[in-house]
Structure formats: C-alpha cells, structure tokens
Design a protein around this motif. Structure first.
Motif, PDB file in Angstrom:
ATOM      1  N   LEU A   1      -1.182   4.020  -5.946  1.00 30.51           N
ATOM      2  CA  LEU A   1      -1.207   2.575  -5.714  1.00 30.51           C
ATOM      3  C   LEU A   1      -0.482   1.826  -6.832  1.00 30.51           C
ATOM      4  O   LEU A   1       0.185   0.821  -6.585  1.00 30.51           O
ATOM      5  CB  LEU A   1      -2.653   2.086  -5.596  1.00 30.51           C
TER       6      LEU A   1
ATOM      7  N   LYS B   1      -7.525  -1.923  -7.459  1.00 34.24           N
ATOM      8  CA  LYS B   1      -6.961  -0.590  -7.191  1.00 34.24           C
ATOM      9  C   LYS B   1      -7.918   0.506  -7.649  1.00 34.24           C
ATOM     10  O   LYS B   1      -8.094   1.514  -6.956  1.00 34.24           O
ATOM     11  CB  LYS B   1      -5.609  -0.451  -7.882  1.00 34.24           C
TER      12      LYS B   1
ATOM     13  N   ILE C   1      -2.418  -2.933   0.294  1.00 41.42           N
ATOM     14  CA  ILE C   1      -3.113  -1.830  -0.378  1.00 41.42           C
ATOM     15  C   ILE C   1      -3.798  -0.922   0.641  1.00 41.42           C
ATOM     16  O   ILE C   1      -3.726   0.308   0.541  1.00 41.42           O
ATOM     17  CB  ILE C   1      -4.137  -2.375  -1.395  1.00 41.42           C
TER      18      ILE C   1
END
Length: 599
Positions: free
Chosen positions: A80, A91, A140
């Motif tokens: 990520l 994250k 994400i």
C-alpha cells in the motif's frame, strides 16, 4: 394476476415456486416486455433422477481458495505504501485487520474437521473508514482486494432500501460477489463488500421519531455483516428463475443455492463531516479546552480521531449497527504538499492515465516538476482531495489532447506555462512545433523522469529482492524502468513483468539440456541482455532466447570439436556479439588461457 397471487402465497409460506408457476411468471414477464415476439415453450420432459454432480458450477472446493493465503500485515502495508501517499495509520490498521481476517479463515479451515464450539459469537473485523472526499478510501480497498485476489464489490449506501422495492436490496451485494467470483460460492464467501457513503444512511438529526428509510437499511445490513444465509434465487430476477428450471430439468431436484456471509468482510466508508460538531460538544463537556464560540467554516478533520461508538450513535446509527463495526479508521486530509507527492509517485494512476490517453495517439508526454506543483495548487483550492488533481489536469490538457492527434507532434512536455495558459501555449506549439527550446525541455524532463523512477526503484530494491530472490543492481533498475516507461504501468507491475521475462529465459535454459549437443547455461548478465533486447525489439523473452541459442549452437559445437570443452557459460557478450564471443573463446583456448582440465 393469478400467478402473482400464487407466488405471493409461496413467498409467505417460504416455498419455492414449482416449474409450472415459474414458467407462467416468466412468460408474462417476457410478454409485457417484448409483446408476443417472445414466448416460453415448455417441452414435455421427465425429470432426471440421478444425483447432482459434485462438480456443478459454484460448488467450489471444500478447502476453499484461502488455504494458501500467507500474506503478513507488514507485507500488505509495504504494498500500500508504494501506491498511497500519507494515511500511514489507516494503511497500518487496514493491512493488519485484513490480513488477520483472512489468515484466521485459513486457520479455521484447516481445523474445520475438529469438534469446535469456539466459533460461536466470534467477532468479525468489519471496518468503518472516516475521512474527507478524495483521500484514497476507495482506492486503498481496491488495491487490497486486487493484491489478495479475492472477489470485491462496491456499493453506494444511498441506493439501498430496507425491502429492495425502491433502489436495491442490501443482499444484492452478496449476490454480486458470486458473480465477481465467476459463480464460485466458496470463493464469494471469502470476499470483500465495500459500501461507500455510509454516513448518508444515518437517521436525520432533526427528525422527530425514527427515520424509517435510513434505519431500515441499517437493520437490513445487520445480519449480512454478522452471519446469515443469502439465497441466490430471488423472485425479481428472471435469470435465477431460468437457472432453477434448467437445474430441475437436469437433475430432478430443486436446487437451493445460498451464500454464508460469516467470512465476508464488510468495509464501510463516509465523509462524516457533521460528526466533528458532535465530537467537539462532547469534548467541551469534558473540559478539554475547546472554546464554545469557535465555529470554523471548515471541518476540523483532526478532531475526528477522537470518535467513539457513542458519537456514531448520536450521529444517527443504530447501536447494533455500530457494534458490528469494531474497527474504525480515520483518514488524514490531504495538503497541497501531499497532492504534489501523489503526482510525483510513479505508481499514481492520474499521471499514468494521461500517459495512456496520449499514447493512444502515439504521443509521448512528459511533465516538468514545476508543472506538477501548479496542478497541485489548483487542486488544493478545490478542497476535493486527489479528485481535484484529475479535474485540474484534465482542464489544462484537454485542448492538447484534442488537437495534437491531427498534427505531426509526437512529443509533448507539460510545462508550468501549459498549466497556467493552455490555450496560448497550444497556439504557440502549433505555430512552431519544432521549437528547439521545447525539444530541450522535453529531453530534460525525460531524463529527470528516468532518474526519479530509478531512485524510487532503488528505495524498494530490498523488497523486490526479498520477493524474487534476485539481486536488484543498477542494470536491472534500468530494465525495470524501461518496462515501466514502455508499457505505461506501475512499478510493481513493471517488476512483475521483469520477473516473468527472467523466468522465461531460465525455463528455456533448463529445456536446452536435451536439445543441444553442448551444455549451455546463462549467467545473470546474459539474462539481463536478453531481457534488454526483448524490451527493445518487442519480442517475448522465451522465444528470443531460443533464437539466440540456435545462432550460437554452430559456433559452440565448433569450439567443442577443437577444444573438447562440452559446457559453456554464456555471458552478455555472447548475446550482444556472438561471433566475437566464439572467436575470443577459440583464441583464449589456443593461447592456453584455459587450464588443461577445462579443455
């Protein structure tokens, strides 16, 4: 309307309609939609009595697709990091909870044969993401689903209703997972459902009594978020009804296809702009020190980090709904500096998309760093996060994208002047397309771009080496950067392309043992040179390796006949200049540079 009454009765009694009822309903549906042009004709068929095959579509393997899942939180977080700027806490939390979720499924699957009662009441790590628009919430989750290779569906909370009569039924998302899993129910049962705009289904703060339409959707989500069985056959879906008829004709049995939602991970997201005032009031009562008369015109996003379950309930969510979202992640607002970093990241889809847009017309586009700063400045003023970058870059470049394909211009550098005065710069370029200054600025931007890409690869070299077991040195950084620029892709994909080409060369090397009269092996410099030639010529690495060895074979056999040497290690010189390589080999032999045992 007789058939509707029958079906309504069956629904009330929980019965599945029989074949005649299904055909009657479908016939009326098709007649209303297409008139008398379409009609169902049912042949006289006796049902088969043999049992259904275990290999029916959607049966899936008992072991499931996740028994091989071995990703660790830090590995996913590193992935990520290569795509998403800022959002470090988000994250870290998402990578941890997602990996834990799927590793727990894997662990439970391995022990499913044992007598266990500990699974009752287990808490599923459903996630609630809070943050302003354009900060990367959806991006994400898409990256995570892609990396994990699990089915993924996205829905908008505002399009659902409790019953499904208006908008969609929340259980339709589960059925969509099966579609995304290519009808593999087992795989779908380990998927991810992402629901955006979840803050829009909170009950209104100014409404007296219950806001039924919104709280109803919350309640409809309760069971799927925890564990329930979702029937894949629904009365309002003609396709599922046709599939039911076909299955009955084929097997003589009524098929009951259901999806268990126990292992489906639900991730919700929303802006929750009005939540800041609720948190602020709570903190004021606790004497934290916020002034009562301070009323900022902008949302103080940092205060959302103090959110609690009670704040969410006060916002308008049912307590049971909040209880099924144990993991809360708050995203940071993006500053102008963050937007610049996004544009400079080689993996950012915004610049990659513009390269693809212009490459579609055979035009190579480069960006000067100062132009990226100007684009970020315009986007920051819009207050829409990374989405503002897209609108800012499109506004500046659309005139060029429209006009250049009709000209002979095939190289275009985006300068600060292009961003500030696109129309004036377009006229100037059309008037003097071969301007030496523009050519020089393009070459400088190209050189700087290559340096930035290699520097980025250098920072991730250890990760790539650990993943592949290969050493990533300067030559290979050049090759990966070359693949990145040629294929217009992200760095991770460019590295995967390099690995695929490396493996293709080594595979051909292994297969040559039985094909050749001499032993041939490649050192790493030779592999790199073959990959370089493949990139330059557009050929595949494997077939190119075969061609090169066939051209080498005669010379190597000649050396073997004269020297008795039967095994050769091929280096980059042999690949780039075969004739010189063979001649030097013979000269070195006759000059006694090789020891007797090697001759």
């Amino acid at each position: 309307m007789e058939n509707e009454k029958i079906l309504d009765d069956n629904r009330e009694k929980g019965k599945i309609p029989n074949q005649r009822e299904l055909e009657k309903e479908l016939s009326e549906y098709l007649s209303k939609k297409y008139g008398n042009r379409v009609k169902i004709i049912s042949p006289l068929v006796f049902p088969k009595t043999e049992p259904a095959q275990s290999g029916d579509a959607g049966a899936g393997g008992e072991s499931g697709p996740l028994l091989s899942f071995d990703m660790l939180p830090e590995e996913l977080e590193s992935y990520l990091d290569s795509f998403v700027v800022k959002q470090d806490q988000a994250k870290a939390v998402l990578a941890t909870k997602v990996c834990t979720h799927f590793n727990r499924i894997k662990h439970t699957s391995k022990n499913s044969g044992k007598e266990r009662t500990s699974g009752v009441g287990m808490i599923k790590n459903n996630v609630l993401m809070i943050g302003p628009t354009g900060v990367g919430k959806t991006y994400i989750i898409k990256l995570i689903a892609q990396k994990l290779g699990v089915p993924f569906v996205k829905g908008d909370a505002t399009k659902f209703s409790e019953t499904g009569y208006v908008g969609g039924d929340v259980e339709d998302l589960v059925r969509d997972l099966v579609y995304e899993a290519n009808d593999d129910i087992k795989l779908a049962e380990n998927g991810i459902i992402y629901i955006d705009e979840i803050d829009k289904i909170s009950s209104s703060q100014n409404l007296i009594g219950h806001d039924v339409s919104r709280t109803g959707v919350q309640r409809a989500l309760l069971k799927p978020m925890e564990e329930t069985q979702v029937d894949l056959k629904v009365p309002h879906d003609p396709i599922s009804q046709i599939q039911a008829i076909e299955h009955y004709r084929r097997t003589g049995k009524r098929e009951k296809r259901e999806v268990n939602t126990k292992n489906i991970l639900f991730i919700m997201s929303g802006a929750f702009g009005e939540m800041a005032e609720i948190i602020k009031k709570r903190l004021q009562k606790q004497g934290i020190g916020f002034e009562a008369d301070v009323r900022p015109t902008e949302v103080p996003w940092d205060i959302l980090r103090e959110v609690t379950a009670k704040d969410l309930i006060d916002f308008g969510f049912e307590s049971e709904f909040v209880g099924r979202l144990p993991v809360v992640v708050v995203f940071d607002e993006l500053t102008r500096e963050d937007l610049v970093e996004i544009l400079k990241n080689p993996n950012n889809p915004i610049i990659i998309s513009k390269r693809l847009d212009f490459r579609a017309y055979g035009i190579d586009i480069k960006f000067e760093e100062e132009s990226l700063n100007n684009i970020a400045k315009i986007a920051a003023a819009e207050k829409t996060g990374a989405r503002g970058l897209v609108s800012a870059i499109e506004k500046a470049l659309i005139p060029f994208e429209k006009k250049f394909p009709s000209t002979k211009i095939r190289k275009f550098v985006v300068t600060p002047e292009v961003v500030e005065e696109p129309e004036a710069q377009l006229k100037q370029l059309l008037k003097n397309p071969d301007d030496p200054k523009c050519v020089e600025r393009f070459e400088m931007a190209e050189k700087r771009e290559l340096e930035n890409i290699k520097e980025y690869i250098r920072t991730r070299a250890d990760d790539f080496s650990e993943k592949s077991g290969l050493e990533i040195y300067e030559r290979r950084m050049d090759l990966i950067a070359g693949l990145y620029l040629k294929n217009i892709t992200d760095i991770n994909t460019a590295f995967d392309d390099f690995m695929e080409m490396h493996n293709a060369v080594k595979l051909e090397e292994a297969s040559m043992v039985e094909k050749l009269e001499v032993g041939v092996s490649f050192d790493e410099s030779a592999v790199d040179e073959i990959i370089s030639q493949a990139i330059q010529t557009g050929q595949e690495a494997g077939p190119l390796t075969v061609k090169l060895v066939k051209r080498l074979e005669y010379g190597l056999n000649l050396v073997k006949d004269r020297s008795g040497i039967e095994s050769f290690v091929i280096n980059d010189e042999a690949v780039s200049d075969m004739e010189n390589f063979v001649n030097n080999f013979i000269k070195k032999y006759y000059s006694h540079e090789y020891p007797p045992e090697a001759r």
